[in-house]
Each structure stands twice: as C-alpha cells, then as structure tokens.
Motif scaffolding. Sequence first.
Motif, PDB file in Angstrom:
ATOM      1  N   ASP A 133       0.845  -1.192   0.000  1.00 12.36           N
ATOM      2  CA  ASP A 133       0.000   0.000   0.000  1.00 12.36           C
ATOM      3  C   ASP A 133       0.883   1.246   0.000  1.00 12.36           C
ATOM      4  O   ASP A 133       1.846   1.342   0.762  1.00 12.36           O
ATOM      5  CB  ASP A 133      -0.894  -0.009   1.250  1.00 12.36           C
ATOM      6  CG  ASP A 133      -1.946   1.086   1.214  1.00 12.36           C
ATOM      7  OD1 ASP A 133      -1.570   2.252   1.472  1.00 12.36           O
ATOM      8  OD2 ASP A 133      -3.112   0.796   0.935  1.00 12.36           O
ATOM      9  N   ASP A 135       0.122   4.288   0.926  1.00 15.86           N
ATOM     10  CA  ASP A 135      -0.224   5.318   1.911  1.00 15.86           C
ATOM     11  C   ASP A 135      -0.161   4.865   3.365  1.00 15.86           C
ATOM     12  O   ASP A 135       0.126   5.674   4.254  1.00 15.86           O
ATOM     13  CB  ASP A 135      -1.633   5.862   1.631  1.00 15.86           C
ATOM     14  CG  ASP A 135      -1.707   6.630   0.326  1.00 15.86           C
ATOM     15  OD1 ASP A 135      -0.834   7.469   0.093  1.00 15.86           O
ATOM     16  OD2 ASP A 135      -2.648   6.380  -0.451  1.00 15.86           O
ATOM     17  N   LEU A 136      -0.456   3.601   3.646  1.00 14.72           N
ATOM     18  CA  LEU A 136      -0.522   3.132   5.028  1.00 14.72           C
ATOM     19  C   LEU A 136       0.750   2.370   5.371  1.00 14.72           C
ATOM     20  O   LEU A 136       1.033   1.313   4.799  1.00 14.72           O
ATOM     21  CB  LEU A 136      -1.746   2.238   5.239  1.00 14.72           C
ATOM     22  CG  LEU A 136      -1.954   1.742   6.670  1.00 14.72           C
ATOM     23  CD1 LEU A 136      -2.202   2.899   7.620  1.00 14.72           C
ATOM     24  CD2 LEU A 136      -3.107   0.741   6.726  1.00 14.72           C
ATOM     25  N   ARG A 167      -6.344  -2.361   3.604  1.00 17.12           N
ATOM     26  CA  ARG A 167      -5.826  -1.606   4.745  1.00 17.12           C
ATOM     27  C   ARG A 167      -6.438  -2.051   6.068  1.00 17.12           C
ATOM     28  O   ARG A 167      -5.741  -2.283   7.053  1.00 17.12           O
ATOM     29  CB  ARG A 167      -6.085  -0.107   4.540  1.00 17.12           C
ATOM     30  CG  ARG A 167      -5.236   0.505   3.455  1.00 17.12           C
ATOM     31  CD  ARG A 167      -5.679   1.935   3.171  1.00 17.12           C
ATOM     32  NE  ARG A 167      -4.901   2.499   2.082  1.00 17.12           N
ATOM     33  CZ  ARG A 167      -5.221   3.605   1.426  1.00 17.12           C
ATOM     34  NH1 ARG A 167      -6.332   4.257   1.758  1.00 17.12           N
ATOM     35  NH2 ARG A 167      -4.450   4.055   0.453  1.00 17.12           N
ATOM     36  N   PRO A 367      -5.912  12.741   5.908  1.00 19.75           N
ATOM     37  CA  PRO A 367      -6.118  11.770   4.822  1.00 19.75           C
ATOM     38  C   PRO A 367      -5.703  10.361   5.244  1.00 19.75           C
ATOM     39  O   PRO A 367      -4.809  10.178   6.065  1.00 19.75           O
ATOM     40  CB  PRO A 367      -5.205  12.307   3.703  1.00 19.75           C
ATOM     41  CG  PRO A 367      -4.922  13.731   4.058  1.00 19.75           C
ATOM     42  CD  PRO A 367      -4.961  13.801   5.553  1.00 19.75           C
ATOM     43  N   VAL A 368      -6.351   9.380   4.663  1.00 23.84           N
ATOM     44  CA  VAL A 368      -6.040   7.952   4.777  1.00 23.84           C
ATOM     45  C   VAL A 368      -6.228   7.436   6.206  1.00 23.84           C
ATOM     46  O   VAL A 368      -7.233   6.790   6.510  1.00 23.84           O
ATOM     47  CB  VAL A 368      -4.624   7.615   4.266  1.00 23.84           C
ATOM     48  CG1 VAL A 368      -4.397   6.109   4.327  1.00 23.84           C
ATOM     49  CG2 VAL A 368      -4.440   8.114   2.831  1.00 23.84           C
ATOM     50  N   ASP A 371      -9.347   8.241   8.033  1.00 25.03           N
ATOM     51  CA  ASP A 371     -10.560   7.590   7.541  1.00 25.03           C
ATOM     52  C   ASP A 371     -10.669   6.132   7.979  1.00 25.03           C
ATOM     53  O   ASP A 371     -11.625   5.447   7.611  1.00 25.03           O
ATOM     54  CB  ASP A 371     -10.615   7.679   6.013  1.00 25.03           C
ATOM     55  CG  ASP A 371     -10.893   9.098   5.529  1.00 25.03           C
ATOM     56  OD1 ASP A 371     -11.650   9.801   6.217  1.00 25.03           O
ATOM     57  OD2 ASP A 371     -10.343   9.492   4.490  1.00 25.03           O
TER      58      ASP A 371
END
Length: 444
Positions: A133, A135-136, A167, A367-368, A371
Amino acid sequence: MLGFALSSVLAQLHPDTPARYRPLPPLREQARLQNEWRDMRLARVPALLQKYGVDAWLISQREYAEDTVWRAIRDATADSPHRRTVHLFHTNTSSLGGAPNPLTWIDNTGAIWPALTSILEQYNPRTIALNVDKDLNYASGLHVGELRALQEHLGVEWKQKIVDVPRMMVVEFLGPRMEGQKEWFGVLMENAWAIIEEAFSARVVKPGVTTTIDVEWFMRDRIQSLNLTTWAHPRVSIVTPSKEPGWEGSSSLIHEGDVLHVDYGVSAPLMALHTDTQHLAYVLRASEGERTPPVGLVEGLRVSNRMQELQLEVMRPGMTGNEVLRKINERMMEEGIEGQVFSHPLGDWGHGPGAVTGFNNLPTHVPVIGDLMILPDTFYSIELFAYHTLLGTNTTLRFMQEEDVWWVPEKGCWEWVHGRQERLHIIDAAPEEKRFDSMLRVQS
C-alpha cells in the motif's frame, strides 16, 4: 468565560495516592506471554482473510529488512528474520490438508521459490495480497528488492493474482490487543506515572541548577533501572507563550515559576506494550513563600481536562478518526474552547495501527489514516492541548496533555488506564522546615 460546566467524569481520575514502581514479569515469562498473544492473533487470520475477500497473504523479508507485519508474528526471542523468511497466510482449506497458518520457509539459496509455487499450485488462490500500500505504513512493509524477487520468481500466472493488501485487514490484524495484555499495560502505565512523579519533584529538580536535559536523562536512567526502555525519549521543556506545540526538549535552566512539560513513551518490548504520556509541572516560587500554583495554571489544566472528556464522550468504536475529530471540534466551538486534538492508537508500536484523530499540522482532517475505523479492543492515546490566557495577563499558554485509555465493553465507554492528570505536579524546593511551618500557618 468558557461556555461549559464541569461534567461528571467518565472513569477513574487523578489517583489519590502516588504511583508505585511495579515490576513486570521476568523476561522469560514476558517472552512466553508475547508468544501466547501472538498465537491468539495468528488464529484470527483465516477469518480476516475471508472477511476481506483475500485467499492468500504473502509476506517476504530478509535479515534486517523485515516487513512491518513481521514484528507481530515473530517469536519473542527473534530480533530479525533469518536469511530470507517467507510467510504465506491462507484460509486453511482442505486443499492444504490442515497446513500451518502461516506456512513458512527460511532459505538463502533460491530453493524457496519452487517450494512456494508448488504450494500455490496446490492451493490455487484467486488473489494473493502483498503489503505494498502506498499510503498506510503498516500495509506497505514489502521492500522493493523482495517485490522484484517475487516478480521474477512467481511467474506470470501468480503475478496476475497479486493485489494490494486491504488496509483495514492489516489494521484489524495488528491493532487489537489480546486477552491478558490489559493487565500488564496497566502496570506499565503506573510505572510511567511513577517516573514522572519522581522526575518532577524537588528530589530531582533544583531551581537554578537543574536543566531540562538533566531531567530527561534522569528519566532515561530510571526507565533502564526498571528493565524497561523507550520508544520516545523523554522530552522535557519549559512552557512559554511562544512555544509551538511539538515534541522537542530544550537545554533550558529551570527556575522558580517555570511550567514544565514532558512527553515520552515507555516500552516493554518483549511484551509489545508501549505507553504515551504528557504531563505538566509547576516549580513553586518557594523563595517568595509561594505554596500553591497560580490560579490561571489550575484553570488552564481544567480546560484541557474538559477537552479530554469531550473526546471520550464523542469517540466510539466503528467511527472514523475524522468523524470523531469533526465532532470534537464542533463541541469545542460550542463550549468556547480553543485547542487541538491529535490522538492515536497504541499497539505493537507507540504510534499504533488504526484511526488517527487529528495531527498537529492537520487540525480538521487527516487523509487515509483519519478515515480508518476506531476498534474497540485497541489501546488509545488521548493527545491534545488547550489554549488558556492566564487571568490578569496577556499570557496565553498551551496546556499539553496526553493520557492512555482502553475500551470497557461492559460499560460501553473508554476508561483511563491509570487515571488522568488533573493536578499539576508541584516542585517545591523550600527547605523541609519551611514547608512544615507553611503547613501550620495554612491550618491555623
């Protein structure tokens, strides 16, 4: 005037008695417990894969270049993967004949690849999730070199089935605490308080002599003496009107009348337990006969306490971090409170996997990771600051606090692990006989 009245407290508040230094189990027992908790976590994997529509989850790493997830599945005595270590999680279907979960290979010759592809042919998964991933961080632990090796050796058929790991699947695997961890987290948290109470005392702080760095290293030495370590070095600083919220310490000389702040995290690494705490102290102007802190400081701490209450009133499992943040900001505006929230989970890391509620530089939306959903069985660090202008002055300070909580399902609410700071730690450098005389005068 602030538009709120003090509400009833949700759980245990500032403890009535000083925190005690409490030992954790011997290291051998800590390792046994951690392996037991790891096995509980691994037992949940097949159901997680099915929940997120993943047939296989492949983790590959080499010595000193481990995947982030590896730390959660390792043996407690292993410091790094051995040679190349590959794990294949699966849904334990009959095609593998009750094979272990995960299947594991350790090799440095290249023989690992035909063994892996043979199992894949036997199992025939529709999807193979990789930790890539973008972003995470907890879902992106596959190193580029390992990705290239997989692409080279898996073959076209299996490469076409590769997907990014979901995620929330990773968060649900890494985030929840296992049965039994709660008890020992409470012990670790009391030690974190005890260290602060000792460091923010006249035994350690001598106004005009002691620096903030002296206090930091006293805390580090005390942590080590308890067979613990840190994931965040103690950062002690003097709170000033110009100080931006942050985590750096200072080399300042401590004087009477100073407000001190500490931010640090204590770790029991074999048990994968980490605290995160910020407290405030006041150095009495003992040479002037001051016996209590200024009223404005007491009021400022009260405002940040109210912010803590707002977060626990709002935050519920199943909400996203951004949903919680929006509601807290709305409540703060209604009550006339100025400040900022930036709370986070605690887990195998001090900044654990899961929903973040605000960031220092992202006060309204993250962000990300903002959420992501808040999980009920995750330890959470309530981190924030309130602005407060001291009565009769133009001085506005940030009252920075951080305290750890856990979810109590029987009560349907969060509770403080060891309490929360509602009283400033007081550093009284007055000679003992003067303190006694002062007490007599107050009583009379």
